[in-house]
Design an enzyme around this catalytic site. Structure first.
Site, PDB file in Angstrom:
ATOM      1  N   HIS A  60       0.593  -1.156   0.003  1.00  0.00           N
ATOM      2  CA  HIS A  60       0.009  -0.049   0.200  1.00  0.00           C
ATOM      3  C   HIS A  60       0.918   1.214   0.018  1.00  0.00           C
ATOM      4  O   HIS A  60       0.611   2.195  -0.742  1.00  0.00           O
ATOM      5  CB  HIS A  60      -0.890  -0.011   1.254  1.00  0.00           C
ATOM      6  CG  HIS A  60      -1.582   1.065   1.448  1.00  0.00           C
ATOM      7  ND1 HIS A  60      -2.863   1.454   0.774  1.00  0.00           N
ATOM      8  CD2 HIS A  60      -1.433   2.263   2.054  1.00  0.00           C
ATOM      9  CE1 HIS A  60      -3.202   2.715   1.193  1.00  0.00           C
ATOM     10  NE2 HIS A  60      -2.473   3.235   2.138  1.00  0.00           N
ATOM     11  N   GLU A  61       1.803   1.273   0.847  1.00  0.00           N
ATOM     12  CA  GLU A  61       2.943   2.403   0.722  1.00  0.00           C
ATOM     13  C   GLU A  61       3.637   2.536  -0.357  1.00  0.00           C
ATOM     14  O   GLU A  61       3.922   3.738  -0.804  1.00  0.00           O
ATOM     15  CB  GLU A  61       3.850   2.390   1.936  1.00  0.00           C
ATOM     16  CG  GLU A  61       3.192   2.191   3.576  1.00  0.00           C
ATOM     17  CD  GLU A  61       2.179   3.393   3.697  1.00  0.00           C
ATOM     18  OE1 GLU A  61       2.188   4.653   3.034  1.00  0.00           O
ATOM     19  OE2 GLU A  61       1.035   3.274   4.498  1.00  0.00           O
TER      20      GLU A  61
ATOM     21  N   HIS B 205       1.553   4.580  -2.854  1.00  0.00           N
ATOM     22  CA  HIS B 205       1.491   6.039  -2.577  1.00  0.00           C
ATOM     23  C   HIS B 205       2.989   6.357  -3.397  1.00  0.00           C
ATOM     24  O   HIS B 205       3.087   7.583  -3.988  1.00  0.00           O
ATOM     25  CB  HIS B 205       1.827   6.343  -1.190  1.00  0.00           C
ATOM     26  CG  HIS B 205       0.545   6.277  -0.534  1.00  0.00           C
ATOM     27  ND1 HIS B 205      -0.631   7.002  -0.913  1.00  0.00           N
ATOM     28  CD2 HIS B 205       0.108   5.879   0.691  1.00  0.00           C
ATOM     29  CE1 HIS B 205      -1.526   6.760  -0.093  1.00  0.00           C
ATOM     30  NE2 HIS B 205      -0.919   6.029   0.848  1.00  0.00           N
TER      31      HIS B 205
END
Length: 231
Positions: free
Chosen positions: A102-103, A106
């Site tokens: 998920h990071e 980003h």
């Protein structure tokens, strides 16, 4: 009349927001704990999974760092660092890999100049102003004899906080979508582990939804208390 408004029926909005936030926090911690106890079949750590995803995306310049805490993972676009919490960095659980991916989502958003992420970054200075000064300005307006100009300025500043949180929603959901897509097509997790990753990331996304609802309810309360000039 303002004093009555602070402790009157509108206070129920604060309680509702608090209950929603507490439930969302419990739900994300419950799901993370559940799948943090499920080791991935390939034994890949969160840090190794992140490095693999970043390198495949051409983001060799992004450094991965360990940070203290649990679920304090974040991507910093200013210094291009992916910060993984102690509960993610070395863990080989399905949950840790999902959070790391998920990071990475980003970081890829930053690389591709994802519009909502750019908008969110642009709003940060105004949001800091709103979160720090909105309530003091409203209270100052009350102290100065119900000065509606100051009160309205305070309400508009608080509305910026709500706007920021609304803009954050597509940023977070998109990062999770990217993570699931990457993991589904990679060898980091098996196909039967992907639904577990989805569950962890969905639970995490709900915390942002809860934050929007809670803050919007606070804004509504401020409008109900102070929005009528006749008061």
């Amino acid at each position: 009349m303002y004093t009555y408004g602070f402790f009157g029926p509108s206070y129920l909005l604060i309680i509702i927001g608090l209950v929603i936030s507490l439930w969302a926090s419990w739900y994300v911690n419950h799901n993370f704990k559940k799948y943090d106890e499920v080791p991935s079949h390939h034994g890949t750590s969160g840090a190794d999974a992140a490095r693999f995803i970043l390198d495949n995306a051409g983001l060799q310049n992004v450094q991965i760092q360990r940070v203290s805490g649990k679920l304090t993972d974040n991507y910093n676009p200013t210094n291009k660092t992916l910060n993984l919490s102690e509960s993610t960095y070395d863990s080989t659980s399905v949950a840790a890999i999902g959070v790391a991916a998920h990071e990475c989502g980003h970081a890829i958003q930053d690389q591709t100049s994802y519009a909502p992420m750019r908008l969110r970054s642009a709003l940060v200075p105004a949001v800091n102003l709103g979160s720090n000064f909105s309530i003091p300005i409203i209270l100052l307006g009350v102290i100065l004899g119900a000065n509606q100009t100051l009160i309205q300025i305070g309400i508009w500043l608080f509305a910026l906080v709500v706007l920021f949180q609304v803009v954050t929603l597509p940023v977070e959901f998109n990062a999770s979508g990217r993570a699931v897509k990457i993991l589904s097509s990679s060898t980091l997790v098996d196909s039967d582990e992907v639904p577990m990753v989805k569950q962890v990331l969905f639970a995490a996304a709900l915390t942002y939804v809860a934050a929007v609802i809670s803050t919007a309810l606070q804004l509504l309360r401020l409008i109900l208390i102070f929005g009528d000039n006749r008061n």
